[in-house]
Design a protein around this motif. Structure first.
Motif, PDB file in Angstrom:
ATOM      1  N   ALA A 120       0.830  -1.207   0.000  1.00  0.00           N
ATOM      2  CA  ALA A 120       0.000   0.000   0.000  1.00  0.00           C
ATOM      3  C   ALA A 120       0.863   1.254   0.000  1.00  0.00           C
ATOM      4  CB  ALA A 120      -0.935  -0.007   1.203  1.00  0.00           C
ATOM      5  N   GLU A 121       1.949   1.237   0.744  1.00  0.00           N
ATOM      6  CA  GLU A 121       2.817   2.409   0.829  1.00  0.00           C
ATOM      7  C   GLU A 121       3.376   2.792  -0.532  1.00  0.00           C
ATOM      8  OE1 GLU A 121       3.250  -0.397   2.727  1.00  0.00           O
ATOM      9  OE2 GLU A 121       2.357   0.379   4.571  1.00  0.00           O
ATOM     10  N   GLU A 122       3.791   1.767  -1.333  1.00  0.00           N
ATOM     11  CA  GLU A 122       4.320   2.020  -2.689  1.00  0.00           C
ATOM     12  C   GLU A 122       3.251   2.659  -3.569  1.00  0.00           C
ATOM     13  OE1 GLU A 122       5.361  -1.776  -4.249  1.00  0.00           O
ATOM     14  OE2 GLU A 122       7.279  -1.874  -3.203  1.00  0.00           O
ATOM     15  N   VAL A 123       2.057   2.097  -3.516  1.00  0.00           N
ATOM     16  CA  VAL A 123       0.956   2.580  -4.352  1.00  0.00           C
ATOM     17  C   VAL A 123       0.599   4.019  -3.969  1.00  0.00           C
ATOM     18  CG1 VAL A 123      -1.491   2.256  -4.895  1.00  0.00           C
ATOM     19  CG2 VAL A 123       0.059   0.287  -4.831  1.00  0.00           C
ATOM     20  N   ILE A 124       0.558   4.285  -2.672  1.00  0.00           N
ATOM     21  CA  ILE A 124       0.241   5.643  -2.209  1.00  0.00           C
ATOM     22  C   ILE A 124       1.319   6.614  -2.671  1.00  0.00           C
ATOM     23  CG2 ILE A 124       0.044   7.094  -0.160  1.00  0.00           C
ATOM     24  CD1 ILE A 124      -1.318   4.625   1.193  1.00  0.00           C
ATOM     25  N   GLU A 125       2.573   6.244  -2.542  1.00  0.00           N
ATOM     26  CA  GLU A 125       3.676   7.122  -2.974  1.00  0.00           C
ATOM     27  C   GLU A 125       3.585   7.403  -4.478  1.00  0.00           C
ATOM     28  OE1 GLU A 125       6.772   9.659  -2.934  1.00  0.00           O
ATOM     29  OE2 GLU A 125       5.793   8.812  -1.172  1.00  0.00           O
ATOM     30  N   GLU A 126       3.350   6.368  -5.273  1.00  0.00           N
ATOM     31  CA  GLU A 126       3.222   6.556  -6.719  1.00  0.00           C
ATOM     32  C   GLU A 126       2.028   7.453  -7.057  1.00  0.00           C
ATOM     33  OE1 GLU A 126       3.046   2.694  -8.543  1.00  0.00           O
ATOM     34  OE2 GLU A 126       5.072   2.189  -7.872  1.00  0.00           O
ATOM     35  N   ALA A 127       0.902   7.244  -6.375  1.00  0.00           N
ATOM     36  CA  ALA A 127      -0.289   8.056  -6.617  1.00  0.00           C
ATOM     37  C   ALA A 127      -0.023   9.518  -6.260  1.00  0.00           C
ATOM     38  CB  ALA A 127      -1.476   7.515  -5.832  1.00  0.00           C
ATOM     39  N   LEU A 128       0.684   9.751  -5.153  1.00  0.00           N
ATOM     40  CA  LEU A 128       1.012  11.118  -4.753  1.00  0.00           C
ATOM     41  C   LEU A 128       1.909  11.802  -5.782  1.00  0.00           C
ATOM     42  CD1 LEU A 128       1.529  10.705  -0.907  1.00  0.00           C
ATOM     43  CD2 LEU A 128      -0.319  11.935  -2.067  1.00  0.00           C
ATOM     44  N   VAL A 129       2.884  11.079  -6.303  1.00  0.00           N
ATOM     45  CA  VAL A 129       3.771  11.636  -7.327  1.00  0.00           C
ATOM     46  C   VAL A 129       2.960  11.971  -8.579  1.00  0.00           C
ATOM     47  CG1 VAL A 129       5.673  11.074  -8.901  1.00  0.00           C
ATOM     48  CG2 VAL A 129       5.879  10.560  -6.455  1.00  0.00           C
ATOM     49  N   GLN A 130       2.073  11.064  -8.954  1.00  0.00           N
ATOM     50  CA  GLN A 130       1.243  11.280 -10.140  1.00  0.00           C
ATOM     51  C   GLN A 130       0.308  12.474  -9.943  1.00  0.00           C
ATOM     52  OE1 GLN A 130      -1.005   7.832 -11.314  1.00  0.00           O
ATOM     53  NE2 GLN A 130      -0.966   8.451 -13.443  1.00  0.00           N
ATOM     54  N   PHE A 135      -1.294  18.270 -10.459  1.00  0.00           N
ATOM     55  CA  PHE A 135      -1.415  19.552  -9.764  1.00  0.00           C
ATOM     56  C   PHE A 135      -0.487  20.586 -10.393  1.00  0.00           C
ATOM     57  CE2 PHE A 135       0.082  22.509  -6.496  1.00  0.00           C
ATOM     58  CZ  PHE A 135      -1.119  23.070  -6.094  1.00  0.00           C
ATOM     59  N   ASN A 136       0.752  20.205 -10.637  1.00  0.00           N
ATOM     60  CA  ASN A 136       1.712  21.141 -11.232  1.00  0.00           C
ATOM     61  C   ASN A 136       1.301  21.557 -12.634  1.00  0.00           C
ATOM     62  OD1 ASN A 136       3.347  21.242  -8.956  1.00  0.00           O
ATOM     63  ND2 ASN A 136       4.595  19.513  -9.625  1.00  0.00           N
ATOM     64  N   ALA A 137       0.749  20.631 -13.407  1.00  0.00           N
ATOM     65  CA  ALA A 137       0.262  20.965 -14.751  1.00  0.00           C
ATOM     66  C   ALA A 137      -0.872  21.984 -14.665  1.00  0.00           C
ATOM     67  CB  ALA A 137      -0.207  19.708 -15.481  1.00  0.00           C
ATOM     68  N   VAL A 138      -1.745  21.803 -13.696  1.00  0.00           N
ATOM     69  CA  VAL A 138      -2.863  22.725 -13.516  1.00  0.00           C
ATOM     70  C   VAL A 138      -2.361  24.101 -13.065  1.00  0.00           C
ATOM     71  CG1 VAL A 138      -4.915  23.188 -12.103  1.00  0.00           C
ATOM     72  CG2 VAL A 138      -4.559  20.915 -13.076  1.00  0.00           C
ATOM     73  N   VAL A 139      -1.442  24.114 -12.108  1.00  0.00           N
ATOM     74  CA  VAL A 139      -0.905  25.377 -11.587  1.00  0.00           C
ATOM     75  C   VAL A 139      -0.216  26.173 -12.697  1.00  0.00           C
ATOM     76  CG1 VAL A 139       0.850  26.347 -10.030  1.00  0.00           C
ATOM     77  CG2 VAL A 139      -0.734  24.599  -9.202  1.00  0.00           C
ATOM     78  N   CYS A 140       0.439  25.480 -13.608  1.00  0.00           N
ATOM     79  CA  CYS A 140       1.139  26.162 -14.702  1.00  0.00           C
ATOM     80  C   CYS A 140       0.187  26.944 -15.603  1.00  0.00           C
ATOM     81  CB  CYS A 140       1.913  25.154 -15.547  1.00  0.00           C
ATOM     82  SG  CYS A 140       3.391  24.531 -14.727  1.00  0.00           S
ATOM     83  N   HIS A 141      -1.082  26.610 -15.584  1.00  0.00           N
ATOM     84  CA  HIS A 141      -2.051  27.293 -16.432  1.00  0.00           C
ATOM     85  C   HIS A 141      -2.702  28.494 -15.756  1.00  0.00           C
ATOM     86  CE1 HIS A 141      -1.542  23.711 -18.871  1.00  0.00           C
ATOM     87  NE2 HIS A 141      -1.976  24.458 -19.859  1.00  0.00           N
TER      88      HIS A 141
END
Length: 142
Positions: A120-130, A135-141
Motif C-alpha cells: 500500500a505504501e508504494e501505491v500511495i507514494e506513486e499516486a502522490l507523485v502522479q 497539480f503542477n500541470a494545472v498550476v502552470c495554467h
C-alpha cells in the motif's frame, strides 16, 4: 482518384446506464460492488443527468434534469458543470483527470494490494507523485 463528399459528422449517441457500466467494465473501472456507487456519484455531483423521455425539468444548478423513473431507457446527458470540468481539464492538459487511464491504474493497484502483490505504501507514494504532476500541470495554467 479522390472523391469529395459534402456532409456532416454526428456525435456519438449518449449512453444508457447499462452502456456506461459496460464501458466502465471494459476500461477496468470499478467492480460489481462499486460501479453503482460511481454512477450515482457523477449524478450527485451534478456532472450528468438522466433523461428518460425527452421531458426535462430544471435542476438546482440551472441545468435541466429528468425524472429518474423509467431509468432503464434513460440516457446520460452531460451537465454544464460536467462539460466545463472536462474542458477545463483538457485546457490544463491534465489528461489523467478526464480519461479512464488514471482510474484504471488506481483500480489495478488496489486489486494488487488486496492480493498482497503490492504494498500500500508504494501505491500511495506513486499516486502522490502522479497527482503532484497533475497539480503542477494545472498550476502552470494559472
Amino acid at each position: 482518384m479522390v472523391k469529395i463528399v459534402e456532409g456532416s459528422t454526428t456525435p456519438p449517441s449518449l449512453l444508457t446506464e447499462s452502456e456506461l457500466v459496460d464501458k466502465m467494465h471494459s476500461n477496468g473501472i470499478g467492480t460489481d460492488a462499486t460501479i453503482a456507487d460511481h454512477v450515482q456519484k457523477v449524478q450527485d455531483r451534478c456532472y450528468t443527468f438522466l433523461v428518460s423521455d425527452g421531458r426535462r425539468r430544471r435542476g438546482n444548478n440551472g441545468d435541466t434534469a429528468a425524472s429518474t423513473s423509467n431509468c432503464r431507457r434513460s440516457r446520460f446527458h452531460p451537465s454544464n458543470l460536467g462539460v466545463a470540468l472536462i474542458e477545463g481539464y483538457k485546457n490544463m492538459e491534465a489528461k489523467g483527470m478526464f480519461t479512464p487511464d488514471l482510474r484504471r491504474q488506481m483500480e489495478r493497484d488496489v486489486q494488487l494490494i488486496s492480493e498482497n502483490k503490492r504494498k500500500a505504501e508504494e501505491v500511495i507514494e506513486e499516486a502522490l507523485v502522479q497527482m503532484e504532476g497533475v497539480f503542477n500541470a494545472v498550476v502552470c495554467h494559472f
